[in-house]
Enzyme design. Structure first.
Site, PDB file in Angstrom:
ATOM      1  N   ASN A 146       0.791  -1.041   0.023  1.00  0.00           N
ATOM      2  CA  ASN A 146      -0.135   0.008  -0.059  1.00  0.00           C
ATOM      3  C   ASN A 146       0.931   1.236  -0.050  1.00  0.00           C
ATOM      4  OD1 ASN A 146      -1.879   1.959   0.505  1.00  0.00           O
ATOM      5  ND2 ASN A 146      -2.272   1.301   2.661  1.00  0.00           N
TER       6      ASN A 146
ATOM      7  N   LYS B 239       0.118   4.391  -0.198  1.00  0.00           N
ATOM      8  CA  LYS B 239      -0.359   5.452   0.412  1.00  0.00           C
ATOM      9  C   LYS B 239       0.058   6.694  -0.786  1.00  0.00           C
ATOM     10  CE  LYS B 239      -0.130   3.115   4.793  1.00  0.00           C
ATOM     11  NZ  LYS B 239       0.083   3.415   6.086  1.00  0.00           N
TER      12      LYS B 239
ATOM     13  N   HIS C 278      -9.289   1.178   4.981  1.00  0.00           N
ATOM     14  CA  HIS C 278      -8.022   1.255   5.605  1.00  0.00           C
ATOM     15  C   HIS C 278      -8.275   2.488   7.119  1.00  0.00           C
ATOM     16  CE1 HIS C 278      -4.208   2.549   6.352  1.00  0.00           C
ATOM     17  NE2 HIS C 278      -3.780   1.638   5.922  1.00  0.00           N
TER      18      HIS C 278
ATOM     19  N   GLU D 158      -6.691   4.816   8.009  1.00  0.00           N
ATOM     20  CA  GLU D 158      -6.565   6.339   7.465  1.00  0.00           C
ATOM     21  C   GLU D 158      -7.973   6.884   7.120  1.00  0.00           C
ATOM     22  OE1 GLU D 158      -2.857   5.606   5.430  1.00  0.00           O
ATOM     23  OE2 GLU D 158      -1.781   5.177   7.512  1.00  0.00           O
TER      24      GLU D 158
ATOM     25  N   GLU E  17      -5.397  -5.059  10.837  1.00  0.00           N
ATOM     26  CA  GLU E  17      -4.322  -3.645  10.880  1.00  0.00           C
ATOM     27  C   GLU E  17      -4.737  -3.045  12.170  1.00  0.00           C
ATOM     28  OE1 GLU E  17      -2.065  -2.611   7.040  1.00  0.00           O
ATOM     29  OE2 GLU E  17      -4.023  -1.517   7.326  1.00  0.00           O
TER      30      GLU E  17
ATOM     31  N   GLY F 135       2.589   2.458  10.697  1.00  0.00           N
ATOM     32  CA  GLY F 135       3.630   3.371  10.509  1.00  0.00           C
ATOM     33  C   GLY F 135       4.256   3.718  11.639  1.00  0.00           C
TER      34      GLY F 135
ATOM     35  N   SER G 167       3.333  -1.926  10.431  1.00  0.00           N
ATOM     36  CA  SER G 167       4.755  -2.085  10.761  1.00  0.00           C
ATOM     37  C   SER G 167       5.343  -3.295  10.485  1.00  0.00           C
ATOM     38  CB  SER G 167       5.207  -1.633  11.928  1.00  0.00           C
ATOM     39  OG  SER G 167       4.633  -0.261  12.331  1.00  0.00           O
TER      40      SER G 167
HETATM   41  P1  PGA Z   1       2.963   0.350   7.663  1.00  0.00           P
HETATM   42  O1  PGA Z   1       1.429   0.486   6.868  1.00  0.00           O
HETATM   43  O2  PGA Z   1       3.275  -0.869   7.120  1.00  0.00           O
HETATM   44  O3  PGA Z   1       3.771   1.648   6.880  1.00  0.00           O
HETATM   45  O4  PGA Z   1       2.750   0.360   9.159  1.00  0.00           O
HETATM   46  C1  PGA Z   1       0.664  -0.484   6.718  1.00  0.00           C
HETATM   47  C2  PGA Z   1      -0.805   0.186   6.223  1.00  0.00           C
HETATM   48  O5  PGA Z   1      -1.133   1.151   6.484  1.00  0.00           O
HETATM   49  O6  PGA Z   1      -1.205  -0.736   5.409  1.00  0.00           O
END
Ligand code: PGA
Length: 257
Positions: free
Chosen positions: A11, A13, A95, A97, A167, A173, A212
């Protein structure tokens, strides 16, 4: 052994320019070929068409990070499933976000899921609890609510086109990964909830872990019985890291489904 083929999806983003994204996609295709693992990338909308061209005849599927549920019309700034149909393999919905920065509700996620299914897209539905929810001991309640509302009125025959990504919001992140046991626990709960709702086909839905994931922790995470791969944010922007994470999804001998 499980019959669920592992899936690892990057992903991206809101990262990379269009030329950088096309280069990254080509590099990912060159570095991640395993017959036993499905690989996908989710570039920004501006990149999608060119990345899809760059990935034609490779093993890497392309998908969108979001969509709107209407077919067309006066919805400035939105992208409809009809625009993605036929050439995009996946779309991600729910997601964290989208939920937490853009205020999407469980009902919005459900509308998006139905819209994507109507247009023959595969869908990755993301769920997960915040740190406060975990601290309050409500992880399973929250994830079950997201699943129940997110999957409302979904036909069991469409389940084969749906994957779930668990997640934990506090792990996205942040560098704070869930331990393999914590991740396994919730992924098993997800499978259990889907099985309660849909019967046996619910048990065959792939459940990914995200938050992460790195080249260093992927083998352990993907070695858990109910984790069928990963949704990868930051590490998906670095080809060597992403390739190592994909390689980690090769099923360790003895992994049971
Ligand atoms: P990350 O993000 O691997 O940077 O923690 C995962 C995601 O948001 O799908």
């Amino acid at each position: 052994m499980t019959s669920r083929k592992p899936l690892v999806v990057g992903n991206w983003k809101m990262n990379t320019t269009v030329p950088e994204g096309v280069d990254l996609a080509r590099a990912v295709a060159a570095a991640t070929h395993f017959d036993s693992i499905e690989v996908g990338v989710l570039p920004p909308f501006t990149h999608l068409w060119l990345v899809a061209q760059a990935l034609t005849e490779t093993h890497v599927g392309v998908g969108a990070q979001n969509l709107y549920w209407e077919e067309k019309g006066a919805f400035t700034g939105e992208i409809s499933p009809a625009m993605l149909r036929g050439w995009c393999r996946f779309v991600l919905v729910g997601h964290s976000e989208r939920r937490h920065v853009f205020g999407e509700t469980d009902q919005d996620v459900n509308r998006k899921l139905h819209a994507a299914l109507r247009h023959q897209l595969r869908v990755i539905v993301a769920v997960g609890e915040t740190e406060a929810e975990r601290d309050a001991g409500t992880t399973v309640t929250v994830v079950n609510r997201q699943l129940d509302a997110g999957f409302a009125a979904v036909d069991v025959r469409d389940l084969a086109r749906i994957d779930v990504a668990y997640e934990p919001v506090w792990a996205i992140g942040t560098g704070k990964t869930a331990t393999p046991a914590e991740a396994q626990d919730v992924c098993a709960q997800v499978r259990c909830r889907l099985t309660e709702h849909f019967g046996t086909p619910g048990a065959d839905v792939r459940v990914l872990y995200g938050g992460s994931v790195t080249a260093a922790n992927a083998v352990q995470l993907f070695g858990q019985a109910d984790i069928d791969g990963g949704l990868i944010g930051g590490a998906s922007l670095k080809v060597a890291d992403f390739a190592a994470i994909v390689a980690a999804a090769k099923q360790p001998a003895g992994r049971m489904g």
